[in-house]
Design an enzyme around this catalytic site. Structure first.
Site, PDB file in Angstrom:
ATOM      1  N   GLU A   1       0.819  -1.211   0.000  1.00 19.86           N
ATOM      2  CA  GLU A   1       0.000   0.000   0.000  1.00 19.86           C
ATOM      3  C   GLU A   1       0.851   1.260   0.000  1.00 19.86           C
ATOM      4  O   GLU A   1       0.594   2.215  -0.741  1.00 19.86           O
ATOM      5  CB  GLU A   1      -0.929   0.017   1.224  1.00 19.86           C
ATOM      6  CG  GLU A   1      -1.912  -1.153   1.280  1.00 19.86           C
ATOM      7  CD  GLU A   1      -1.366  -2.305   2.092  1.00 19.86           C
ATOM      8  OE1 GLU A   1      -0.150  -2.626   1.953  1.00 19.86           O
ATOM      9  OE2 GLU A   1      -2.124  -2.904   2.869  1.00 19.86           O
TER      10      GLU A   1
ATOM     11  N   CYS B   1      -0.396   1.044   7.668  1.00 20.90           N
ATOM     12  CA  CYS B   1      -0.781   1.433   6.315  1.00 20.90           C
ATOM     13  C   CYS B   1      -2.110   2.180   6.321  1.00 20.90           C
ATOM     14  O   CYS B   1      -2.295   3.145   5.572  1.00 20.90           O
ATOM     15  CB  CYS B   1      -0.871   0.200   5.422  1.00 20.90           C
ATOM     16  SG  CYS B   1       0.730  -0.574   5.086  1.00 20.90           S
TER      17      CYS B   1
ATOM     18  N   HIS C   1       2.169 -35.582   6.833  1.00 20.92           N
ATOM     19  CA  HIS C   1       1.805 -36.208   8.089  1.00 20.92           C
ATOM     20  C   HIS C   1       0.901 -35.274   8.904  1.00 20.92           C
ATOM     21  O   HIS C   1       0.896 -34.055   8.711  1.00 20.92           O
ATOM     22  CB  HIS C   1       3.054 -36.561   8.886  1.00 20.92           C
ATOM     23  CG  HIS C   1       3.792 -37.741   8.333  1.00 20.92           C
ATOM     24  ND1 HIS C   1       4.844 -38.336   8.975  1.00 20.92           N
ATOM     25  CD2 HIS C   1       3.620 -38.451   7.188  1.00 20.92           C
ATOM     26  CE1 HIS C   1       5.301 -39.349   8.261  1.00 20.92           C
ATOM     27  NE2 HIS C   1       4.578 -39.431   7.166  1.00 20.92           N
TER      28      HIS C   1
END
Length: 438
Positions: free
Chosen positions: A81, A113, A280
């Site tokens: 941004e 931001c 797993h």
């Protein structure tokens, strides 16, 4: 944080090392970073696709477009941004013209931001901003919610990206080779969920209620409770059984991992995983917890119940996981030992213990806790549970006494103590007669 922000003329953000935008994204990169998951794994960077239109005679005229992502300069980081704002102000913005800017973001703005964007909008009344975001960043946290509401109050359009928006980005910001956009699973369901959350944030009455309650609670993601599907009782009997021998109508017993995440004795999240073809259960668990972005100033406790103790590879990954997240403590209760006779697997268990990840035997209290919290139960667990544990205890004492004697002459005093702890911890573990399968 968005890195060091330099100002031009007082309030205009200026970052001299920001590079020019990219033209387009590759399809795989776009699909990975813009997928609108509720909890996104490994997506630590923000991508911003932008369109700038210049208003001429009250009609929008296409002016520029491109893509920004987070940029780095040495140890400094600048979010996408702020990269756009710095680039746009330095190279495109003129005070005597009017602009409409549209953003398509992979993550909604962080607090830093949002503040810089608010300053920009206040000082540049000739710019209109529309924000469409794929995912909401820290939408449960008051500061991030306040940042979005402030932008909305300043006149910015703030919405969640819909299917049409994803398709628009695919056509205009992706090297698509003229292929049609194929949306991922749950795109509509997740859009509806995040739209509800965003509406709660932007609603003044809802925001007021949040501000009245959230500051008094410890900070943690508000993950839904009790939303997981419970294990069928038949699956529990078969997969978590500590019997020495079982019939195999469902095939050989596999690995199931159930976890509880707690903060101050409050359960924040719980669920279970089972092995997949290439992953797993322990690796699925690590991905899930890593995606929650837990507050590093809090101390969380995680309890895991596993049908088989971790293999050496998973043991190493669990140790690395705790090193990366020191604010977490992990305790593992195993129903059965996996390849307990192999030296590599024994070393893996000792490595977990030395790294402050105790691996303990599931006894009657653990089975009861599991039964009550993870199983769709209609009665009590199997008979002779305690007797089976005692029989396994006697068998393991003989095995581990021999191993301890052999190892004590070869290991240091520290390693011997770790082995003694391991002996005490796994005395109640059952030894199955057939080879366990992952």
């Amino acid at each position: 944080m968005a890195g060091r922000a330099y100002t031009c003329g007082g309030d205009c953000i200026h970052i001299p090392w920001v590079r020019n935008p990219m033209k387009r994204l590759y399809p795989g990169l776009y699909s990975f970073h813009f997928r609108n998951l509720i909890y996104a794994y490994g997506r630590n960077s923000t991508y911003l696709c932008f369109q700038v239109q210049r208003l001429k005679h009250s009609s929008p005229v296409p002016f520029d477009c491109g893509v920004f992502r987070n940029q780095f300069y040495g140890n400094e980081c600048c979010h996408a941004e702020l990269c756009f704002l710095s680039w746009f102000h330095a190279k495109k913005l003129f005070s005597d013209e009017y602009y409409h800017v549209t953003w398509f973001l992979s993550w909604s703005p962080c607090t830093t931001c949002a503040k810089e964007m608010a300053i920009f909008l206040r000082t540049h009344r000739n710019v209109e901003l529309s924000i469409f975001t794929s995912r909401l960043y820290y939408f449960w946290h008051p500061a991030f919610r306040q940042g979005l509401q402030e932008l909305y109050d300043l006149g910015a359009q703030v919405e969640v990206m819909s299917f049409q928006d994803f398709n628009n980005c695919w056509e205009n910001f992706v090297y698509n080779r003229e292929m049609r956009f194929r949306c991922w699973k749950k795109v509509h369901k997740n859009y509806k969920y995040m739209t509800r959350k965003l509406n709660e944030i932007l609603s003044p009455s809802s925001q007021q209620r949040k501000e009245e309650t959230l500051p008094y609670l410890p900070y943690h993601p508000q993950v839904p409770k009790n939303t997981m599907s419970l294990l069928p009782a038949e699956t529990f009997y078969y997969q978590f059984g500590n019997q020495r021998r079982v019939n195999e109508p469902q095939g050989q017993r596999k690995t199931y991992l159930c976890y509880q995440l707690k903060l101050l004795n409050e359960t924040l999240d719980q669920g279970y995983f089972k092995n997949k073809k290439k992953s797993h259960a322990e690796m699925c668990f690590i991905e899930k917890i890593s995606s929650l972005d837990l507050d590093q100033t809090q101390r969380y406790k995680i309890t895991c119940y596993v049908t088989w103790s971790p293999c050496p590879h998973c043991a190493e990954k669990l140790v690395a996981f705790l090193e990366d997240y020191p604010h977490l403590s992990l305790q593992v209760f195993a129903c059965r030992l996996y390849f307990h006779w192999r030296g590599t697997h024994q070393r893996g268990l000792r490595h977990l213990w030395k790294s402050h990840i105790p691996v303990l035997a599931m006894t009657e209290p653990e089975f009861t806790d599991y039964w009550e919290n993870f199983v769709d139960n209609q009665g009590m667990p199997w008979e002779k549970l305690k007797q089976n544990s005692e029989k396994a205890n006697r068998r393991l004492q003989k095995i581990l006494r021999i191993n301890t004697t052999n190892l004590s002459s070869e290991q240091s005093s520290e390693e011997s103590q770790d082995m003694n702890n391991l002996v005490d911890a796994v005395r109640n573990l059952n030894l199955d007669t057939h080879h366990p399968h992952y």
